[in-house]
Structures are given as C-alpha cells and as structure tokens.
Design an enzyme around this catalytic site. Structure first.
Site, short mmCIF file in Angstrom:
data_model
loop_
_atom_site.label_atom_id
_atom_site.label_comp_id
_atom_site.label_asym_id
_atom_site.label_seq_id
_atom_site.Cartn_x
_atom_site.Cartn_y
_atom_site.Cartn_z
N GLU A 49 72.28 -27.66 40.63
CA GLU A 49 72.23 -28.05 39.21
C GLU A 49 73.44 -27.53 38.42
OE1 GLU A 49 68.53 -27.31 37.29
OE2 GLU A 49 67.33 -28.13 38.91
N GLU A 68 63.47 -29.40 45.07
CA GLU A 68 62.45 -28.70 44.28
C GLU A 68 61.52 -29.77 43.71
OE1 GLU A 68 65.24 -25.13 42.33
OE2 GLU A 68 64.12 -26.49 41.05
#
Length: 533
Positions: free
Chosen positions: A164, A266
């Site tokens: 990210e 995730e």
C-alpha cells in the site's frame, strides 16, 4: 562390515533424505495460477496475517521503532501454530522479519503444520516512503538480506516488495521506486540460483482511483521488472452480503485476464460487529467456482486481536482464546469444497498477456505520475563508494551517525543556489529522470550535495562548514579505477549534464525539474510505506 566413516555418511544421507521428505514441496507460478511443484496440482492460499505491532499509517516512523519478528519467537510459534492449523490455514503473511535472527525453529513448526509463508521485505524503519520515495543501497541491503535468509526454507512462496505504498493518486510517483525494488529483488534471486522458484510481488490497497493503474503498472513492460504475483488488500464484503452486492464480482471481472497469480493479500472487513464477530461469508465464495478461476485464495487479516479490532484470537500470556470470528473462518474453510475442475500445471497453457502501461497524466480522475521506463537505477555500492571517496567536502562523523542531522543538513544545502548542488541525487518519476547517485546511502548523497555546493562556491574555505556540520578533506583521492566507474555510471544515467568525466550525471538539470530527494525530512532514514490497517 561398514566403517564408521561410511556409516556416518550413510546416516547423514538418510537424515537429509528424511528432511527432504518432510519438507513441503515448493510452490511455483505459471501464468495466472500457483501450483505445487511436486505434482502440478493447483495451490490456493488459505491464509492468515501473522504479526503483532506492525501498525504504521504511511508516515515516517521513529528511527528506533521496534517490532517483534514473529518467525524468530519460538515460544509464540509453538503456542499459535496449532490454532492456525486447526483453522485450516496453509499460508501466513508476515510483515517484517529480522534477517539476522534464527528462524529455523518456527519455519520447521510451520512446515510440519503444512503452512507456507509470504514475507514482506521491508520493516517499519526500512521501507519505501510514499511521501518522499527513494530506492537506495540501504533499502537494497535490507531486502536482499531478508530474501537470502528466507530462501533456505522450501515453504516460503515469495515476498512483497511493498505494501500500500501509493495508497492514493497523490503518491503514484512512489510506484517507480517500488517497481525498482521488485526488479532488483528478482535480479538478486536469479543471481543466487536458489534452485527453485521464488516470487516477488506487491500488495495494493483498494483505492478506486488508483487500483487499476497500479495493477497495470506493476504488470506491464519488461517481465524482469514486473511482479510475479499481485496481492490485493480488500475490505469490501462487510457482514451479510453477496458476491454481487459486495463488489467482489466487479473486482473479479477486472482481474480475470491478469497474467500472473492474484490473491487477497488482506481481507476480512470488521465494520459490522467487530473482528470477533466476522461472518467470513466471503471466504466460502472466494474458493468457489465464482472466484477461484481468477483468485488464488486469500489471507485474512489478522491472527492477533489488537487495538484495531481485526483479530481472530485474544492472547494473554501463553493462553490463546479464539473468538467467534475464528470459529466462523474455520467453518467456512472446512466447508469450502475445491472443485474437481481445478487447473493442472501440465495441462495448462497460459493465454493471458501483461497489461499495457498506464500513461502519465496529472489531471482528472486518472492521475498517474510514474513512467514505466526507465525506473530508478539499481543502487551500486562501487559507484557510490567511488563517488564518496574522492569528495573534498563531507558531513562530519557526528552528522553521518545521526539520521535527523542528515535530514536537516539536506534541507539546508538543497535550499541554496536554487538546489543546483542536489541535482545529482534528485529524481522525477513522471519523466524518468534520476540523478546518478540517487541510489546511494543518505550519508553519501549528502556528501555529494555538500561537495557540489563547495565546488559551485569556487571552493571557498567557508563553503564547507555549515556550522561545523561539514568538514574539508583536501587530500581525499579516489582509487584509480574510479574514473572509469563514475564515467560508466554517468553514461548509463544519460549524462544529462555532459559531465561524465567528473561526478554529476544530472548537473545540467534545474532544481525545479526534480522531485526533492526523499531524505530532506528529519526522519529521512526511516520509511513509512508499510501499512497494515
């Protein structure tokens, strides 16, 4: 009669054979799928993120930020792995390990439990900072040490070079540096000839403005620079939902033609009832025929219940208390029947091709500020050492040993003379212009800037002082080989300043043409691009 020497040799051989039999078969990638290397059957991740205390929001963290290496904590591994196994886990993701620690005990326990590992290469203090990105010798050393430590274990699938980092449109320039990290990590794996496949990928967040461009950018271009797999951190299915209404249907369509394996790096939304009451309806669908032709499974976030309320278990001392979310996940995994029409490696011929690279744009909803080529240069220790050794003006030892002091002095010298002293260490991902020394260590880069300033000031005595933070060494001399080394490096960087026989391949570029070096912040020695939640 067998001699002692031959008997010992036979025993050692038998031990190695037994160990090899006990080891999990390595996972390999072909096209958009993972396979078991021993029989070619398709592999799906049934994963859980396993690490405490990695809670960084993308801003620079304290230099002494500590973390617990989950694979070096044998006591915790012994306590937790039975619970992971009971939940049907076959993969864990760890966000930061210490390559200097011994991981053999935990890795053996995981292997015995049938559990593979995907490891992030960064740490909270050593990662690519989305705000002031760079790819330096320090980063490369960290990444390659982790690879070399973990490559010895057959149950390691691969590594994430970033997590990210470009989490919204304003940070897309950082993608060039992460892709450079992918390139150099893959190059290192190839050079080490570990004898098996090890992948390098990227884990992306679910930002509507950037997710498509990011998936394309890391997949496009030279295959030696592209990711080997794609991780998607997705939290769209919350509570009671369906494949269609959750958004999973749209995301699945978007990746049906992706050319490398894609999986949920995730998942596990907790907005309805908290982490302890997650239903995990999406787990059952993820492994169904609606999704398993596109996605290679997923990794639930996470095992430990902490302040962010995403855990499957509560830990108190050596006691583990699974919550209802754990029970729900285990039930969904157990009930997920993998279809009989899964892909077999031998019969599979990939047809998907890499995506086209996104075009650079600074306007509208499709903001993208990273060219696909060239990427930031591979950090080269010989080039950096040669450059540093011949400099007359350098930071004092006190400054070199203090990250904050380096950042502050950068802010000073790069703010003088329209930043001309810092041209050789700056970078612009949108144009692909990179200073020849932009991959050197922070101390080396600062020394280059100080010496450039000193030279531009016609070597005036007071131009190498900065209140005692810089020191003059008029006797400094580079080794005889360094002239050729630096000339070659300058030529490879394009020699934009026409200065290849000196030391600055970008001296002809104005300060305004470059993004500021990532170390002109007080905490420049630490990166904050490691995001969990």
């Amino acid at each position: 009669m067998v001699s002692f020497r031959n008997g010992a040799k036979a025993f050692a051989t038998l031990a190695l054979v037994n160990r090899a039999i006990a080891e999990l078969p390595p996972i390999i990638a072909k096209g958009q799928y993972f396979f078991y290397s021993n029989n070619g059957s398709q592999f799906f991740m049934k994963g859980v993120a396993y690490q405490q205390g990695i809670q960084v929001d993308g801003a620079p963290v304290e230099e002494d930020h500590k973390y617990t290496d989950p694979l070096a904590d044998t006591t915790s591994c012994t306590r937790d792995i039975p619970f992971l196994k009971k939940a049907g886990t076959n993969t864990i993701r760890v966000y930061a390990i210490d390559p200097e620690e011994d991981h053999s005990a935990c890795m053996k326990l995981l292997d015995d439990a049938g559990i593979y590992v995907v490891a992030d290469l960064s740490s909270p203090a050593e990662s690519i900072d989305r705000v002031n990105p760079s790819w330096t010798l320090d980063h490369l050393e960290r990444y390659t040490k982790v690879i070399d430590e973990m490559a010895k274990y057959s149950n390691v699938i691969g590594f994430f070079a970033g997590n990210e980092v470009a989490n919204n449109a304003s940070y897309t320039p950082s993608s060039a540096f992460v892709k450079a990290a992918v390139r150099d990590s893959k190059k290192f794996i190839k050079s080490k000839n570990y004898g098996r496949w090890l992948g390098v990928g990227y884990a992306n967040n679910d930002d509507p403005e950037t997710r498509d461009n990011l998936a394309s950018y890391f997949n496009c271009g030279d295959p030696e620079e592209a990711v080997d797999f794609w991780g998607f951190n997705i939290y769209e299915w919350c509570g009671e939902s369906t494949f269609k209404t959750s958004g999973y249907e749209e995301r699945t369509k978007e990746f049906e033609n992706y050319s490398v394996p894609a999986f949920f790096a995730e998942y596990g939304c907790n907005t309805k009832g908290g982490g302890a009451n997650r239903l995990f309806q999406d787990t059952g669908v993820l492994y169904s025929s609606q999704m398993n032709k596109v996605w290679s499974g997923g990794i639930v976030y996470g095992y430990f219940n902490e302040e962010n309320d995403y855990g499957l278990v509560d830990i108190k001392g050596n006691s583990v208390t699974p919550n209802q979310g754990y029970t729900n996940l285990a039930s969904q995994i157990k009930a997920s029947s993998f279809p009989t029409n899964t892909v077999n490696q031998a019969a599979y011929s990939p047809t998907n091709t890499p995506r086209a690279c996104p075009a650079v744009s600074t306007q509208g909803a499709e903001v993208w500020e990273a060219v696909s080529s060239p990427l930031p240069p591979s950090p080269d220790a010989e080039v950096c050492d040669c450059m540093f050794s011949g400099l007359k003006c350098k930071p004092s030892e006190k400054v070199l040993n203090n990250a904050t002091a380096i950042g502050e002095l950068f802010g000073t010298v790069c703010g003088l003379l329209d930043g001309k002293a810092c041209n050789g260490i700056q970078h612009n991902a949108a144009t692909g212009d990179y200073g020849v020394y932009s991959g050197c260590t922070p101390g080396q880069q600062l020394a280059h800037a100080l010496d450039e300033y000193y030279t531009l000031q016609k070597k005036a005595a007071d131009a190498c002082s900065f209140g005692g933070k810089a020191v003059l060494d008029t006797k400094a001399t580079a080794a005889s080989k360094c002239g050729d080394v630096l000339s070659s490096a300058s030529a490879a960087a394009g020699d934009k300043g026409g200065n290849a026989d000196k030391k600055d391949a970008a001296s002809g570029l104005g300060f305004g043409q470059f993004a500021m070096i990532g170390y002109v912040v007080a905490a420049m020695a630490v990166g904050g691009a490691m995001v969990v939640l």
